[in-house]
Each structure stands twice: as structure tokens, then as C-alpha cells.
Design a protein around this motif. Sequence first.
Motif, PDB file in Angstrom:
ATOM      1  N   LEU A 289      -9.619 -40.161  50.605  1.00 13.18           N
ATOM      2  CA  LEU A 289     -10.783 -40.309  51.478  1.00 13.18           C
ATOM      3  C   LEU A 289     -12.068 -39.841  50.805  1.00 13.18           C
ATOM      4  O   LEU A 289     -13.073 -40.566  50.773  1.00 13.18           O
ATOM      5  CB  LEU A 289     -10.549 -39.532  52.779  1.00 13.18           C
ATOM      6  N   GLY A 290     -12.062 -38.616  50.280  1.00  6.55           N
ATOM      7  CA  GLY A 290     -13.276 -38.082  49.659  1.00  6.55           C
ATOM      8  C   GLY A 290     -13.724 -38.907  48.471  1.00  6.55           C
ATOM      9  O   GLY A 290     -14.922 -39.194  48.313  1.00  6.55           O
ATOM     10  N   ASN A 291     -12.771 -39.310  47.616  1.00  3.78           N
ATOM     11  CA  ASN A 291     -13.130 -40.118  46.453  1.00  3.78           C
ATOM     12  C   ASN A 291     -13.756 -41.444  46.868  1.00  3.78           C
ATOM     13  O   ASN A 291     -14.696 -41.931  46.231  1.00  3.78           O
ATOM     14  CB  ASN A 291     -11.888 -40.391  45.595  1.00  3.78           C
ATOM     15  N   THR A 292     -13.233 -42.037  47.935  1.00  4.83           N
ATOM     16  CA  THR A 292     -13.780 -43.312  48.405  1.00  4.83           C
ATOM     17  C   THR A 292     -15.221 -43.146  48.865  1.00  4.83           C
ATOM     18  O   THR A 292     -16.103 -43.941  48.493  1.00  4.83           O
ATOM     19  CB  THR A 292     -12.922 -43.865  49.550  1.00  4.83           C
ATOM     20  N   MET A 293     -15.479 -42.119  49.653  1.00  8.00           N
ATOM     21  CA  MET A 293     -16.847 -41.920  50.153  1.00  8.00           C
ATOM     22  C   MET A 293     -17.813 -41.589  49.016  1.00  8.00           C
ATOM     23  O   MET A 293     -18.963 -42.044  48.999  1.00  8.00           O
ATOM     24  CB  MET A 293     -16.866 -40.823  51.207  1.00  8.00           C
ATOM     25  N   HIS A 294     -17.356 -40.823  48.046  1.00  9.33           N
ATOM     26  CA  HIS A 294     -18.263 -40.414  46.966  1.00  9.33           C
ATOM     27  C   HIS A 294     -18.479 -41.494  45.913  1.00  9.33           C
ATOM     28  O   HIS A 294     -19.312 -41.313  45.022  1.00  9.33           O
ATOM     29  CB  HIS A 294     -17.770 -39.105  46.341  1.00  9.33           C
ATOM     30  N   ARG A 295     -17.788 -42.614  46.057  1.00  8.49           N
ATOM     31  CA  ARG A 295     -18.122 -43.755  45.209  1.00  8.49           C
ATOM     32  C   ARG A 295     -19.517 -44.297  45.531  1.00  8.49           C
ATOM     33  O   ARG A 295     -20.114 -45.021  44.732  1.00  8.49           O
ATOM     34  CB  ARG A 295     -17.075 -44.865  45.372  1.00  8.49           C
ATOM     35  N   PHE A 296     -20.038 -43.930  46.707  1.00  4.94           N
ATOM     36  CA  PHE A 296     -21.400 -44.333  47.064  1.00  4.94           C
ATOM     37  C   PHE A 296     -22.458 -43.442  46.415  1.00  4.94           C
ATOM     38  O   PHE A 296     -23.655 -43.745  46.492  1.00  4.94           O
ATOM     39  CB  PHE A 296     -21.593 -44.295  48.595  1.00  4.94           C
ATOM     40  N   ASP A 297     -22.061 -42.334  45.797  1.00  2.00           N
ATOM     41  CA  ASP A 297     -23.026 -41.373  45.269  1.00  2.00           C
ATOM     42  C   ASP A 297     -24.054 -41.993  44.326  1.00  2.00           C
ATOM     43  O   ASP A 297     -25.251 -41.693  44.449  1.00  2.00           O
ATOM     44  CB  ASP A 297     -22.303 -40.219  44.572  1.00  2.00           C
ATOM     45  N   PRO A 298     -23.668 -42.844  43.374  1.00  2.00           N
ATOM     46  CA  PRO A 298     -24.694 -43.399  42.478  1.00  2.00           C
ATOM     47  C   PRO A 298     -25.769 -44.189  43.212  1.00  2.00           C
ATOM     48  O   PRO A 298     -26.939 -44.152  42.822  1.00  2.00           O
ATOM     49  CB  PRO A 298     -23.885 -44.314  41.538  1.00  2.00           C
ATOM     50  N   VAL A 299     -25.385 -44.863  44.266  1.00  2.00           N
ATOM     51  CA  VAL A 299     -26.362 -45.616  45.049  1.00  2.00           C
ATOM     52  C   VAL A 299     -27.288 -44.662  45.790  1.00  2.00           C
ATOM     53  O   VAL A 299     -28.526 -44.813  45.758  1.00  2.00           O
ATOM     54  CB  VAL A 299     -25.649 -46.552  46.046  1.00  2.00           C
ATOM     55  N   LEU A 300     -26.722 -43.676  46.444  1.00  2.00           N
ATOM     56  CA  LEU A 300     -27.533 -42.738  47.222  1.00  2.00           C
ATOM     57  C   LEU A 300     -28.459 -41.926  46.316  1.00  2.00           C
ATOM     58  O   LEU A 300     -29.605 -41.632  46.687  1.00  2.00           O
ATOM     59  CB  LEU A 300     -26.632 -41.813  48.027  1.00  2.00           C
ATOM     60  N   GLN A 301     -27.993 -41.576  45.136  1.00  2.00           N
ATOM     61  CA  GLN A 301     -28.827 -40.808  44.207  1.00  2.00           C
ATOM     62  C   GLN A 301     -30.024 -41.621  43.707  1.00  2.00           C
ATOM     63  O   GLN A 301     -31.040 -41.047  43.317  1.00  2.00           O
ATOM     64  CB  GLN A 301     -27.975 -40.334  43.024  1.00  2.00           C
ATOM     65  N   ALA A 302     -29.901 -42.943  43.724  1.00  2.00           N
ATOM     66  CA  ALA A 302     -30.983 -43.807  43.251  1.00  2.00           C
ATOM     67  C   ALA A 302     -31.992 -44.133  44.347  1.00  2.00           C
ATOM     68  O   ALA A 302     -33.004 -44.777  44.075  1.00  2.00           O
ATOM     69  CB  ALA A 302     -30.400 -45.102  42.687  1.00  2.00           C
ATOM     70  N   LEU A 303     -31.734 -43.665  45.563  1.00  2.00           N
ATOM     71  CA  LEU A 303     -32.629 -43.927  46.691  1.00  2.00           C
ATOM     72  C   LEU A 303     -33.512 -42.712  46.969  1.00  2.00           C
ATOM     73  O   LEU A 303     -33.164 -41.583  46.609  1.00  2.00           O
ATOM     74  CB  LEU A 303     -31.811 -44.243  47.944  1.00  2.00           C
ATOM     75  N   PRO A 304     -34.648 -42.912  47.637  1.00  2.00           N
ATOM     76  CA  PRO A 304     -35.427 -41.753  48.090  1.00  2.00           C
ATOM     77  C   PRO A 304     -34.559 -40.857  48.976  1.00  2.00           C
ATOM     78  O   PRO A 304     -33.701 -41.354  49.718  1.00  2.00           O
ATOM     79  CB  PRO A 304     -36.568 -42.398  48.890  1.00  2.00           C
ATOM     80  N   PRO A 305     -34.729 -39.543  48.907  1.00  2.00           N
ATOM     81  CA  PRO A 305     -33.851 -38.631  49.652  1.00  2.00           C
ATOM     82  C   PRO A 305     -33.745 -38.934  51.137  1.00  2.00           C
ATOM     83  O   PRO A 305     -32.655 -38.834  51.712  1.00  2.00           O
ATOM     84  CB  PRO A 305     -34.488 -37.255  49.402  1.00  2.00           C
ATOM     85  N   GLU A 306     -34.868 -39.303  51.764  1.00  2.00           N
ATOM     86  CA  GLU A 306     -34.828 -39.570  53.206  1.00  2.00           C
ATOM     87  C   GLU A 306     -34.028 -40.834  53.520  1.00  2.00           C
ATOM     88  O   GLU A 306     -33.356 -40.915  54.564  1.00  2.00           O
ATOM     89  CB  GLU A 306     -36.239 -39.671  53.778  1.00  2.00           C
ATOM     90  N   VAL A 307     -34.066 -41.814  52.619  1.00  2.00           N
ATOM     91  CA  VAL A 307     -33.274 -43.032  52.819  1.00  2.00           C
ATOM     92  C   VAL A 307     -31.794 -42.729  52.603  1.00  2.00           C
ATOM     93  O   VAL A 307     -30.935 -43.175  53.376  1.00  2.00           O
ATOM     94  CB  VAL A 307     -33.753 -44.152  51.869  1.00  2.00           C
ATOM     95  N   ALA A 308     -31.475 -41.978  51.580  1.00  2.00           N
ATOM     96  CA  ALA A 308     -30.084 -41.601  51.319  1.00  2.00           C
ATOM     97  C   ALA A 308     -29.495 -40.827  52.484  1.00  2.00           C
ATOM     98  O   ALA A 308     -28.354 -41.079  52.902  1.00  2.00           O
ATOM     99  CB  ALA A 308     -30.013 -40.770  50.035  1.00  2.00           C
ATOM    100  N   LYS A 309     -30.252 -39.895  53.033  1.00  2.00           N
ATOM    101  CA  LYS A 309     -29.773 -39.111  54.173  1.00  2.00           C
ATOM    102  C   LYS A 309     -29.531 -39.996  55.395  1.00  2.00           C
ATOM    103  O   LYS A 309     -28.547 -39.830  56.121  1.00  2.00           O
ATOM    104  CB  LYS A 309     -30.776 -38.009  54.509  1.00  2.00           C
ATOM    105  N   ALA A 310     -30.442 -40.936  55.613  1.00  2.00           N
ATOM    106  CA  ALA A 310     -30.285 -41.836  56.752  1.00  2.00           C
ATOM    107  C   ALA A 310     -29.000 -42.653  56.634  1.00  2.00           C
ATOM    108  O   ALA A 310     -28.213 -42.747  57.586  1.00  2.00           O
ATOM    109  CB  ALA A 310     -31.501 -42.760  56.858  1.00  2.00           C
TER     110      ALA A 310
END
Length: 334
Positions: A289-310
Motif C-alpha cells: 500500500l505505502g509503496n503504491t501511494m508513494h509512486r506519486f511522489d515525483p509528480v507531487l514534488q514537481a508541483l507547487p506545494p499548495e497544489v500537491a497538498k490539495a
Amino acid sequence: MISLLITSQLAHARPYVDGHLHYVDFFQESDGMPALLSAMDDGNISQAAIMGIPVAKIWHEDEPKKPRYYAGDDAALYWYSATDFELLNAIQALQPEQQQRFIPFISGINANDKNAAAHLRRALELNPGFWQGIGELFTRHDDVTALMHGNTPRANNEAMMKVYKVAAEFDLPVLIHSNVTSKRERNPLYLEEMEEALSKNPEVKFIWAHAGTSKELHRHQEELEFLRPLLQRLLAKYDNLTIDLSWTLIEPYLLDEQGKPRPQWLALLKQYPQRFVLGSDVVGRFDNLGNTMHRFDPVLQALPPEVAKAIAHDNFLALLPKSAQHAEQESASD
């Protein structure tokens, strides 16, 4: 190296809401709540939209070995409404603080039955305030559809239109699986089914599972080149549409062959920062489960923090019934 380490630590410190998690598999079996809660802690998943699976796989008399997945052999699937009661009992057996980590969705609905709306209403009234969403509803779904007896369920059939009216009455979001095309066609063959549901039910908050894709579609077609422009058009046209970025969209859409975010998809996420949610779509087994969710990390890291949090956290909670959102705010203030 230090900056990369800091970025990684920040990513893992980010709380996630998993907007698409199945408590059971296609045999209605599960690793259980202790395993799920442990996996959520390890993956920094604060809450999960949790649901059963509305179908069950037959272990056919002619099969010497129990299949491991719905596509393991040619035996049929059948509609299975008891999935909701198994989930209800599992959540109610938890401590109150553990229960608050789950957002239960009711899913045991036969998408071809015009009685489904009446059954749904009775289930909602039996447990007032418990269910906070509907889904994942199975309509057109490649091999799942092929293994079902009867007519192909569609997002715009009369049975589903009745279900949407109940969803609107109870202010419940609807997570729906409706494939945008077939395994062979390189065009949005079935788009009309989803669009009619959206256009005729503007008061219903739809969450489109996998943006109309599936593992089977990608196995045959890899990337649907029309998908991103299509989503851009739909998001502009329908205010009641949210896109579920569950695992089938990580590759080949959000990330390229080198694992780097694709600029055009980042631009779409930034253009509609409130219209995307994340989901693992795990089915009854939680060790990954955790590994699957954290596969999104590269995308979220490339977004503005407020967009990633949303996208990682806030957007899904904003879809819940107003009563549930009020309870969330009270819990956060405590």
C-alpha cells in the motif's frame, strides 16, 4: 545529494488520503484491519476511502486450483451485495479513533438492476450517517464485464440514473469505473456513457476511477494518446467531475520511461488543482500500500506545494457530505 535527501524526507512526511482502497479482493477476502492500519501508518496515509468489491469470483467446479485473481481463469463473476456488510462490521469493530481514519463507501450495487436504487436507499437508512460515498461502482470494465452474465452495465443506463438520484439526495460522491474505450479501439468509444451521466446529474459529485482506463486497456494499448486532451475538455465542461489518479495512470501518463513527471500532465494538474485525487486501488492485500501511494511522489514534488497538498490530501475530503466535512473539522480541532 543533501537536497535530494531533504526532498525525499519531505515527500514521506506528507500525509496522504487514499481515495480508492478495497478492503476485500475478488473472493471477498482480506488481510484484515490490523494489517491495513499498520500499512497506512508505514505509508503515512492518514485516511482512506475504503470500500468492498461489488462482484465475487466463482471457484468453478471444473477448476482444480483456486484462481488468485478475477482473470485467473474463465469462471464467471457475480454481483455480491454482502461486501458492504463485511466492511461495516470490520469498521465498527475498531476503536473510535481508528474508525475515524476510514471513509466508508457503499459498493454492493448491481449496475444493471433498476431495483438497485431502492436497495441502496434501504442500506443507507439502516445505518444513518455511516456511508460517506458510493462506489466503486462497476459499469463497463473490460474483462470484468466479459465475465459477468447478462447485459453490459453502462454509466448511463436507467438503473444507474436512479442510483445517482439517491446519491444526490444523500449528498454522497460517486466513484465509478467506466472504461473510456475497449482493448482494441484507439478512440473514446464509450465516452458518451460517462458524459450522459455527468450532464444529466449536475448535482452529483462524480469521481471517475482511473480516468476511464484500466490495466487491461494498457496491456493491449499502452498509452491512450487522446486521454489528456479529453480530460482537459471534460474538466472544463463539467464542474461535477473529479479524476481519480489511481495507479493505472502513473505510467505511462504521469511519469515517462525514466520516471520523470510529464510536463503536459503537470500543466493539467496545475490548471485544475481541485479536480484530482489519488488512490492506491489495492484489493484486500495491503503489504504494498505505502509503496503504491508513494509512486506519486515525483509528480507531487514537481508541483507547487499548495497544489500537491490539495491533490494528495484535501481534494478528497472536500467531496464528502457536508456533515462528514463538519465532523472532520471538529476532529482536527480536538
